[in-house]
Design an enzyme around this catalytic site. Structure first.
Site, mmCIF file in Angstrom:
data_model
loop_
_atom_site.group_PDB
_atom_site.id
_atom_site.type_symbol
_atom_site.label_atom_id
_atom_site.label_comp_id
_atom_site.label_asym_id
_atom_site.label_seq_id
_atom_site.Cartn_x
_atom_site.Cartn_y
_atom_site.Cartn_z
ATOM 1 N N ASP A 104 29.329 40.422 28.126
ATOM 2 C CA ASP A 104 30.669 40.829 28.552
ATOM 3 C C ASP A 104 30.796 40.884 30.069
ATOM 4 O O ASP A 104 29.799 41.021 30.796
ATOM 5 C CB ASP A 104 31.007 42.213 28.000
ATOM 6 C CG ASP A 104 31.467 42.150 26.555
ATOM 7 O OD1 ASP A 104 31.349 41.074 25.936
ATOM 8 O OD2 ASP A 104 31.907 43.200 26.037
ATOM 9 N N ASP A 105 32.052 40.796 30.502
ATOM 10 C CA ASP A 105 32.503 41.112 31.874
ATOM 11 C C ASP A 105 32.237 40.024 32.907
ATOM 12 O O ASP A 105 32.588 40.194 34.078
ATOM 13 C CB ASP A 105 31.882 42.417 32.385
ATOM 14 C CG ASP A 105 32.272 43.612 31.538
ATOM 15 O OD1 ASP A 105 33.219 43.485 30.744
ATOM 16 O OD2 ASP A 105 31.610 44.665 31.649
ATOM 17 N N HIS A 155 38.116 38.112 27.392
ATOM 18 C CA HIS A 155 37.915 39.545 27.626
ATOM 19 C C HIS A 155 39.031 40.078 28.524
ATOM 20 O O HIS A 155 38.803 40.965 29.357
ATOM 21 C CB HIS A 155 36.543 39.753 28.258
ATOM 22 C CG HIS A 155 35.987 41.137 28.070
ATOM 23 N ND1 HIS A 155 36.016 41.814 26.871
ATOM 24 C CD2 HIS A 155 35.352 41.985 28.944
ATOM 25 C CE1 HIS A 155 35.441 42.993 27.009
ATOM 26 N NE2 HIS A 155 35.036 43.123 28.263
ATOM 27 N N HIS A 159 40.549 42.943 32.841
ATOM 28 C CA HIS A 159 39.718 43.978 32.226
ATOM 29 C C HIS A 159 40.480 45.286 32.131
ATOM 30 O O HIS A 159 40.045 46.346 32.590
ATOM 31 C CB HIS A 159 38.412 44.176 33.002
ATOM 32 C CG HIS A 159 37.325 44.793 32.175
ATOM 33 N ND1 HIS A 159 37.189 46.147 32.022
ATOM 34 C CD2 HIS A 159 36.333 44.234 31.438
ATOM 35 C CE1 HIS A 159 36.144 46.415 31.252
ATOM 36 N NE2 HIS A 159 35.611 45.264 30.871
ATOM 37 N N HIS A 256 25.393 42.507 29.122
ATOM 38 C CA HIS A 256 26.352 42.244 30.208
ATOM 39 C C HIS A 256 25.733 41.300 31.234
ATOM 40 O O HIS A 256 24.549 41.420 31.556
ATOM 41 C CB HIS A 256 26.767 43.542 30.900
ATOM 42 C CG HIS A 256 27.495 44.494 30.007
ATOM 43 N ND1 HIS A 256 26.843 45.336 29.133
ATOM 44 C CD2 HIS A 256 28.826 44.726 29.843
ATOM 45 C CE1 HIS A 256 27.733 46.066 28.470
ATOM 46 N NE2 HIS A 256 28.950 45.717 28.886
#
Length: 780
Positions: A104-105, A155, A159, A256
């Site tokens: 993620d991210d 995603h 965010h 991540h």
């Protein structure tokens, strides 16, 4: 009084310069628009960069409370893959001994490539849920990631916690991320993971409508059931332990590749993959896991899933192009009438085509520009800010030294003196063009002069009764010379040629002198090295808003500057309102030139280069009338700034002049270019950054920084007012001047720069005057 009147035959045809001036005047409006568009473009780049960094439109709220009851129990008890088929929610679980690695991210330029290297070394693929703003900033990383066989999901773009956002914001977040993926890697995706989500049993009444909306748009929502908690940086062993599924279950594992130092994640990843492979686990993507489920379902006769868990023929917004599935795809995309076979691990991908592809590429290009321009401007503005603050400090120090030097009383060092008192008569030249409102006050002020003078009024083809008014005053020491309209330089040169004395004082037709102004102005000529003297021009109509603004500028910007330049022996300009010259020196350099709009700056630099010294005489005061409207002010300042640029360009070879005559080129030219052109041109960006920071970053910090700069300027202005013995009450206008007047001056300078780059000439422009500036005694 003698009057010289040349014959007035047929009016001459326009000169080449005048024809060029006409063409230039026609181009002024487009140039203003171009200057504004330039500033708007830079502002847009900054806003884009701020949006990419989640500084604009960012909503940092994250729900820490929950409410349940609306989410079906079968969903809460289901697997981590959520799809909607004809509005019906369905979950799927990962097959046993199967791991779907998700990150993620990201992406980032530092950690994502390191993660990809570990995946490649271990010959596995993973699914990356990407933040659209990060995709826009690191498109090459995304391209490599997709080419390596990995899968991408959305995603959001910034965010943001979608449970707080409107449906329109939700769709915008999805679409913008799809465009970023299309521009970076040529694909869109049907996979989605909401920021701040975890296991599916955490879905509550606030987030459930988000997943329903996303599912209705054709997306598959992906949760986790094993969290490595690598963001806590607990150490490699803990990350491996927490990422290991229990009892040989299949799992979607969360790690991540962004959000801080991910070195522990990278180190743990290789260990984790090897450990799980040794236990008999296989690694795949979300689409790969769905494909296994579909194959198992077909083998058991339980039915046939279509489109790798997606409703046949359904695509999310932005997912245009060829669709794909596990083995053969059953859906068709808007960009293709046939299905194609692609890697099962990337079945969620759609090939971006048409408008989506081109808009995506445009987004990536715009972001690349912003990523280069904004940091470069930031560093440049730091340099500009330091230079400006350094200039303030230098002005204060040198102005103080100049004041103490020129105002020494008897005692230590003796009283300051230029030399023997200059008492011989001088010639005052008054160029006039349609000055009927002001010419009487100008001549009456000269009549009170304490120094012997002759006055030459050069009427430059006035169409009013300027010359008649001058003659009607009956002053015996006044000569009126009439000439056809040829411009201010020509009028001044005519006056110099007809001057009776070796020192000539030049002034504007709307200026009034104090009684001792001429006497004070000519005293420096006791020094034979001095060729020109700048007087102290002051705003007479300072009780208007524009007049008060200009009063501050004259006292602080002009006269404080002149003290500094005087000590450095590189005075750039003798003001047209009050200046004195040796007649022979003027003739030596060719007189007032028509090559530029700033004939006063032009001849000042020429005199420096001829070896003459130019000084500032603060005690010689003249009062001038500030423009009465913003339009007139724009016209005046445009002529000044553009003319200054012309003069500097004309004398650019002064940079290589040798000896004492090269001092202006070595010292004055760089200072003028830096502080009168470069820093003012970029100064609007400082204000834009300040406003930007106040709105989107840290209002208090930005406001304090702006107030600190204002305080420094106020200190400088107050000191300048003290040196000139002016009343401080006008400084109350300084904050408003910074907010309004200064912005206009920026635009004028940008306008001048654009004109300089595109070419063009303007003639001497006459500003509309009211004649409200009378004798000095009437000015407070």
């Amino acid at each position: 009084m003698t009057t010289t009147t040349p014959s007035r035959g047929r009016r001459r045809a326009p000169s080449k310069m005048e024809r060029a001036a006409g063409k230039a005047a026609a181009l002024q409006k487009p140039r203003v628009i171009l200057a504004l568009l330039l500033l708007l473009g830079l502002t847009s780049v900054m806003l884009l960069d701020g949006y990419l960094r989640s500084e604009i439109g960012n909503d940092s709220r994250v729900r820490d409370g929950a409410a349940y009851g609306k989410v079906p129990e079968k969903i809460l008890d289901g697997g981590p893959i959520l799809t909607f088929n004809n509005g019906t929610a369905k979950t799927q679980s990962v097959p046993k001994k199967t791991i779907v690695l998700t990150f993620d991210d990201g992406p980032t330029g530092e950690w994502t490539p390191q993660v990809l290297k570990v995946l490649e070394d271990n010959d596995i693929e993973a699914t990356f849920f990407m933040v659209g703003s990060m995709v826009s900033r690191y498109p090459s990383v995304v391209k490599n990631l997709v080419d390596q066989g990995n899968e991408v999901g959305i995603h959001t773009f910034t965010h943001v916690d979608l449970s707080y956002q409107s449906t329109a914001r939700l769709k915008r977040e999805l679409l913008q991320t799809q465009l970023a993926l299309a521009g970076a890697a040529g694909v869109t995706t049907t996979l989605f993971r909401a920021p701040y989500s975890s296991e599916i049993n955490a879905v509550d009444n606030y987030s459930w409508p988000v997943y329903q909306e996303v599912g209705g748009l054709g997306y598959t929502s992906v949760f986790v059931n094993t969290d490595s908690d690598d963001w806590k940086k607990p150490g490699v062993s803990k990350i491996v332990q927490w990422a290991t599924p229990k009892k040989n279950e299949g799992a979607i594992v969360l790690m991540h590749d962004a959000g801080g130092d991910r070195s522990q994640t990278v180190k743990a990843l290789d260990t984790y993959i090897k450990k799980m492979k040794a236990k008999g686990y296989t690694f795949t993507t979300v689409s790969g896991a769905q494909a296994k489920l579909n194959q198992a379902a077909r083998a058991s006769g339980a039915g046939q899933a279509t489109g790798a868990g997606q409703q046949a023929g359904q695509q999310p917004p932005g997912a245009t192009g060829k669709t794909s599935g596990s083995g053969t795809a059953s859906g068709t995309g808007s960009g293709s009438g046939t299905a194609v076979k692609i890697n099962t691990a990337q079945a969620a991908h759609r090939t971006a085509t048409g408008t989506t592809l081109y808009e995506g590429k445009a987004l990536i290009w715009a972001v690349a520009v912003a990523e280069w321009v904004v940091p470069a401007l930031s560093w440049f503005l730091v340099v500009v800010g330091v230079a400006v603050m350094g200039r303030f400090g230098m002005m204060l120090i040198l102005a103080r030294r100049h004041y103490r030097q020129r105002n020494r009383k008897r005692g230590r060092g003796g009283k300051f003196s230029w030399g023997p008192t200059v008492t011989r008569p001088v010639t005052v030249i008054v160029p006039a063009y349609n000055e009927k409102e002001c010419i009487a006050n100008t001549l009456k002020s000269l009549a009170k002069s304490t120094h012997p003078i002759e006055i030459i009024v050069v009427d430059d083809g006035s169409e009013d009764n300027t010359s008649e008014i001058a003659e009607s005053l009956g002053m015996p020491n006044v000569r009126v010379i009439r000439q056809e309209n040829a411009g201010k330089p020509a009028a001044l040169n005519n006056g110099v040629r007809n001057a009776s004395y070796d020192i000539v004082v030049m002034m504007d037709g709307d200026t009034v002198f104090e009684p001792d102004a001429v006497h004070q102005l000519v005293q420096p000529f006791a020094d034979p090295e001095i060729g020109a003297v700048a007087g102290n021009a002051k705003v007479g109509n300072r009780n208007t808003v524009i007049g008060a603004w200009q009063h501050i500028e004259y006292v602080m910007g002009f006269n404080l500057d002149r003290r500094m330049y005087d000590l450095l022996r590189c005075m750039p300009t003798i003001p047209g309102a009050i200046g004195a010259f040796r007649r022979d020196a003027v003739l030596e350099v060719g007189g007032m030139s028509e090559d530029t709009l700033a004939e006063d700056t032009d001849i000042t630099i020429a005199m420096h280069r001829a070896g003459w010294r130019v000084v500032y005489q603060e005690h010689a005061k003249a009062w001038t009338e500030a423009p009465g409207s913003l339009k007139q002010l724009w016209s005046q300042r445009y002529r000044w700034s553009y003319g200054t640029m012309q003069a500097l360009w004309k004398h650019r070879k002064s940079l290589t002049d040798k000896g004492p005559s090269g001092r202006f080129g070595r010292v004055g030219m760089p200072l003028v270019v830096l502080f009168q052109i470069v820093t003012p041109v970029f100064a609007p960006l400082i204000d834009v950054f300040t406003v930007y920071s106040m709105i989107f970053v840290d209002f208090q910090a930005a406001l304090l920084a702006w107030l600190a700069v204002l305080a420094v300027q106020l200190v400088c202005a107050a000191y300048a007012f003290r040196l000139d013995r002016e009343k401080y009450r006008y400084l109350a206008m300084l904050p408003l001047q910074q907010l309004a007047y200064r912005q206009m001056m920026y635009l004028v300078l940008i306008h001048s720069c654009v004109t300089a780059l595109t070419g063009g000439r303007l003639r001497w422009q006459k500003l509309k005057r009211t004649g409200e500036v009378g004798t000095p005694a009437g000015v407070s």
